[in-house]
Each structure stands twice: as structure tokens, then as C-alpha cells.
Design an enzyme around this catalytic site. Structure first.
Site, PDB file in Angstrom:
ATOM      1  N   ASP A 111       0.789  -1.070  -0.011  1.00 32.74           N
ATOM      2  CA  ASP A 111       0.203   0.057   0.004  1.00 32.74           C
ATOM      3  C   ASP A 111       0.833   1.134  -0.104  1.00 32.74           C
ATOM      4  O   ASP A 111       1.586   1.394   0.892  1.00 32.74           O
ATOM      5  CB  ASP A 111      -0.829   0.056   1.316  1.00 32.74           C
ATOM      6  CG  ASP A 111      -2.125  -0.949   1.378  1.00 32.74           C
ATOM      7  OD1 ASP A 111      -2.110  -1.674   0.272  1.00 32.74           O
ATOM      8  OD2 ASP A 111      -2.949  -1.286   2.216  1.00 32.74           O
ATOM      9  N   ASP A 132     -15.092  -3.141  -1.152  1.00 31.59           N
ATOM     10  CA  ASP A 132     -14.763  -2.877   0.182  1.00 31.59           C
ATOM     11  C   ASP A 132     -16.207  -2.566   1.067  1.00 31.59           C
ATOM     12  O   ASP A 132     -16.591  -1.644   0.806  1.00 31.59           O
ATOM     13  CB  ASP A 132     -13.673  -1.784   0.301  1.00 31.59           C
ATOM     14  CG  ASP A 132     -12.805  -1.961  -0.659  1.00 31.59           C
ATOM     15  OD1 ASP A 132     -12.020  -2.990  -0.866  1.00 31.59           O
ATOM     16  OD2 ASP A 132     -12.134  -0.852  -1.319  1.00 31.59           O
TER      17      ASP A 132
END
Length: 236
Positions: free
Chosen positions: A8, A129
Site C-alpha cells: 500500500d 470494500d
């Protein structure tokens, strides 16, 4: 089962967030390419790269870093974060990225998502998500009124490569994968499902494997030394 470590990117660094909150992060490396090479040396075949800056801004911010990872490793790469138009899809695929992950666009720009799926069948992953069971968008800042199944139903006739299902409330918390929600989704999905969000240790991986889940994203558990990827790769 496919083990997919996450890289990330925030401010050009490798970080992990807590519950998707970009104000709550920990930096694990100043050099993302070094991290990718570390995974490659372990025997990992694929990494999941998220441009967190891009997810928030709706454009590619860490493109050069992603380019370096693609060009200087043999890893298969999937990329998400800020991919909102066909030009960005083309740029990533021309670069050598194997899969793109569409998140916000899956809910907010269905026409673009379907165009990408038609042009690049089996190379587009839907990133779903969820917070409290509902899909969140725009870097997880906004919660929609749609469930994961609602979204999947609208793309059933398209060549979706996979679904990445993330339980935001567990992401970066080492609280354990939401196995029940992941398995329930996999049982109803026509596409392979990749589990994400909160993996706490090796036991989560074996539980997911028991249910034949296609893959698992590995993040903080690795960076905090909770799992030994080399050992798991020998066993899996």
C-alpha cells in the site's frame, strides 16, 4: 490458494492503515521496490499494489513507483487506487501490469467499469470494500447503499477476473479475516473471491483454504512479523 502480499503506497512509502483511515497509518518502508524484491526472493508470485493517494484523489499518484516494481521484478502485479478512466487502464496494461482493480468506479461509474471489462476480459478485478455490510467508495470515505451481492449481480455477464472482498472494520487491525462473510460471498459469486482485511496469522490462511477460497491478501500480519511467508509457501 494464492497468497498475495499487499504493498500500500502513501506518500511514496509502504504503509498500512487502520480500518481504512488515511490519518491512521504506519510506515513500514521508504523503498517500495525493496519490499517487492523481498517478496520475490521469498517465492511470492503476485503482489497487490494499492495507490492510496490515487484512491483519494481519483488519479494515479504513485505511478512511477509502480512502474519500477513492474520493470525490476518478475512479479505478477495487480494495481488499484484512482483508476477512473480507460486511459489509466491502458497506461497500466501497457506498462505490464497484469490486472487492474476497480473499486469506486464499480459503484459510481458502471458504464466505465463495463467498458473496461469488455475491452480487458479476465484482467479486471472488482474491489468490493465493505463497512457494516455495505460497499464503501472514494478511498473508503463514502458508504453506499449497496451490498457486495448487489454489485456482483450487475456484472454477472462480464468477464470479471476476480473479486477482492475487504472487511474495512478489520483491515489493518490483525483482528482476523471475516471468513464467514467471505465464504458466504464466494458461495454466491460466479467469480473467484480473494479475501482481504484483518488477516492475523497462519490459521486464517488454512481456514480460507479449507473453504477453497481462491486467494488471500496479506498485509499487516507480514509487516508485523506475525506470519512466516516462506514457511507457509512450502506448506500450501
Amino acid at each position: 490458494m494464492l497468497l498475495i502480499p499487499a504493498i500500500d503506497l502513501l506518500g511514496g512509502k509502504v504503509v498500512r492503515l487502520e480500518k481504512g483511515d488515511m490519518d491512521k497509518f504506519k510506515v513500514y518502508s521508504e523503498n517500495p521496490l525493496d519490499v517487492a524484491k523481498q517478496f520475490e526472493d521469498m517465492g511470492i508470485k503476485r503482489v497487490h499494489i494499492v495507490d492510496l493517494d490515487g484512491a483519494k484523489k481519483g488519479e494515479a499518484v504513485n505511478y512511477t513507483i509502480i512502474e519500477n516494481i513492474v520493470r525490476h521484478t518478475s512479479l505478477s502485479v495487480d494495481v488499484g487506487g484512482g483508476i477512473r478512466n480507460m486511459k489509466r487502464c491502458e497506461d497500466y496494461f501497457n506498462l505490464g501490469v497484469d490486472y487492474i482493480v476497480l473499486g469506486t468506479a464499480v459503484v459510481k461509474d458502471v458504464d466505465f467499469t463495463k467498458e473496461a471489462l469488455q475491452k480487458y476480459p479476465e484482467r479486471v478485478i472488482l474491489g468490493l470494500d465493505a463497512r457494516d455490510g455495505y460497499i464503501a467508495t472514494d478511498g473508503w470515505y463514502e458508504k453506499s447503499s449497496l451490498t457486495a451481492i448487489d454489485v456482483i449481480d450487475s456484472y454477472q455477464t462480464y468477464g470479471v477476473a476476480a473479486i477482492i472482498y475487504t472487511d474495512i472494520s478489520r483491515d489493518g487491525m490483525l483482528a482476523g479475516i471475516n471468513v464467514k462473510a467471505t465464504v458466504d460471498l464466494a458461495n454466491r459469486s460466479p467469480f473467484p473471491v480473494i479475501a482481504s482485511g484483518g488477516l492475523k496469522g497462519e490459521e486464517d490462511i488454512w481456514e480460507l483454504k479449507r473453504y477453497n477460497i481462491f486467494g488471500c491478501i496479506i498485509g499487516k500480519a507480514f509487516y508485523e512479523g506475525k506470519i512466516d511467508l516462506k514457511t507457509i509457501l512450502r506448506k500450501i
